[in-house]
Scaffold this motif. Sequence first.
Motif, PDB file in Angstrom:
ATOM      1  N   ALA A  53       0.811  -1.214   0.000  1.00  0.00           N
ATOM      2  CA  ALA A  53       0.000   0.000   0.000  1.00  0.00           C
ATOM      3  C   ALA A  53       0.848   1.269   0.000  1.00  0.00           C
ATOM      4  CB  ALA A  53      -0.919   0.009   1.217  1.00  0.00           C
ATOM      5  N   VAL A  83      -2.603  -1.793   4.729  1.00  0.00           N
ATOM      6  CA  VAL A  83      -3.781  -0.927   4.780  1.00  0.00           C
ATOM      7  C   VAL A  83      -4.430  -1.057   6.153  1.00  0.00           C
ATOM      8  CG1 VAL A  83      -4.230  -0.981   2.305  1.00  0.00           C
ATOM      9  CG2 VAL A  83      -5.173  -2.780   3.753  1.00  0.00           C
ATOM     10  N   SER A 135      -1.662   3.964   4.078  1.00  0.00           N
ATOM     11  CA  SER A 135      -2.305   3.016   4.989  1.00  0.00           C
ATOM     12  C   SER A 135      -3.816   3.192   5.042  1.00  0.00           C
ATOM     13  CB  SER A 135      -1.722   3.155   6.395  1.00  0.00           C
ATOM     14  OG  SER A 135      -1.874   4.482   6.871  1.00  0.00           O
ATOM     15  N   ASN A 136      -4.316   4.378   4.653  1.00  0.00           N
ATOM     16  CA  ASN A 136      -5.770   4.581   4.711  1.00  0.00           C
ATOM     17  C   ASN A 136      -6.414   4.917   3.377  1.00  0.00           C
ATOM     18  OD1 ASN A 136      -5.010   7.297   4.404  1.00  0.00           O
ATOM     19  ND2 ASN A 136      -5.141   7.696   6.595  1.00  0.00           N
ATOM     20  N   ASN A 139      -2.198  -8.367   1.154  1.00  0.00           N
ATOM     21  CA  ASN A 139      -1.483  -7.113   1.396  1.00  0.00           C
ATOM     22  C   ASN A 139      -0.231  -7.416   2.220  1.00  0.00           C
ATOM     23  OD1 ASN A 139      -2.260  -4.271   3.544  1.00  0.00           O
ATOM     24  ND2 ASN A 139      -0.830  -4.353   1.853  1.00  0.00           N
ATOM     25  N   LEU A 152      -6.186   3.607   0.515  1.00  0.00           N
ATOM     26  CA  LEU A 152      -6.567   2.446  -0.295  1.00  0.00           C
ATOM     27  C   LEU A 152      -7.708   1.630   0.313  1.00  0.00           C
ATOM     28  CD1 LEU A 152      -3.820   3.146  -1.655  1.00  0.00           C
ATOM     29  CD2 LEU A 152      -3.443   0.700  -1.913  1.00  0.00           C
ATOM     30  N   ASP A 153      -8.139   1.981   1.518  1.00  0.00           N
ATOM     31  CA  ASP A 153      -9.122   1.160   2.227  1.00  0.00           C
ATOM     32  C   ASP A 153     -10.378   0.895   1.399  1.00  0.00           C
ATOM     33  OD1 ASP A 153      -7.477   0.899   4.366  1.00  0.00           O
ATOM     34  OD2 ASP A 153      -8.733   1.968   5.795  1.00  0.00           O
TER      35      ASP A 153
END
Length: 357
Positions: A117, A144, A120-121, A139, A123-124
Amino acid sequence: MKNFEESISVSLRRRLLAGAAAAATLLAFSAGTASAAANCIKGDRKAPYTIGWANIYSVPTWMKQTEGTITAEVEELKKAGLVKDLMITDAQGNAQTQIQHIQSMIDANIDAIVVIAGSSNALDRVISDACDKGIAVVNFDSLVNTDKVTAKINTDSDEWGATAAKWMVSQLGGKGKIIIMNGPAGISVSDDRRKGAQPVLDANPGLQVITETNTEYNVAPAQEAMTSLLFANPEIDGVLSLGGALSAGSVLAFERQGRDQVPTTGENARQFLELWKEKGLKGWATMQPNWLGALSVYTAVQALQGKDVPAFVKVPLPVIDDSTIGSYLARADKFPADGYIYSDYDKALFDKLLATK
């Protein structure tokens, strides 16, 4: 009559209760069977599979080597008739571009997506969407936040940072001025290593962090960043480097400025290990295995075949010190000069890691 009616009522109740119990048992068994299957896997997905490798960037040598393990694993799985195609994208460090690439893979309804990723956020949402569409999502390395994935695979980045910081405390006797070198901000593997180091630093206030920096995981920018810090800081007792290329860049900067080398932490970057040995450095390192990429592909295929895989696969961190550095350098010629000397891997190792709950 009352007794007869009561006996009928009791008998009926017993049969209804027995039936309900049987239904509950069957439901529980069915639920257990369903939950045993790997997360995200839905639909009629049969081998050979199409795998997507959604790369955040391919420039750092670590990433190139990691992609090499992915393509090698895919070739093995092709021979076994389990994989048909590998789709590779390169977001060139842009998380929004990576999101677009993953969306394209979803639209193509490929069978599995392997991803490091870029955020970390960010791509959620798209990762969750892939999972909802029945695509296996594995992952690794930079993770993520969402748990809507088939598996996450990584070493313990908090432990990485904490162990490096403890070694530095030991080397400096808990007192001294140090510089911290981090990877790119916003990349979870970098941020988590830094977070892992903080409790150790808090517990040892005699260790003063005079400054820290964030650079990409390449020697040249790391050397440039450290050179600037050396001009600004005449007294440095240690370098808490949280990445291998960063450590090599630091050692080269000290050398070119004519400064005495100081205790330095790092990773299994070949150049860092060679400089460590050449200059008699006081060093400590660990390894983020490049074969995490190959393991991720293998895990995705196992899940697609209906096998249960752990939601999180923790890969142990080795320790590289004066007693073990020789074994790594003995294999150095098998790896690029600017690459990482990683350990051997095979199906037996992967099966052992996936068997660990």
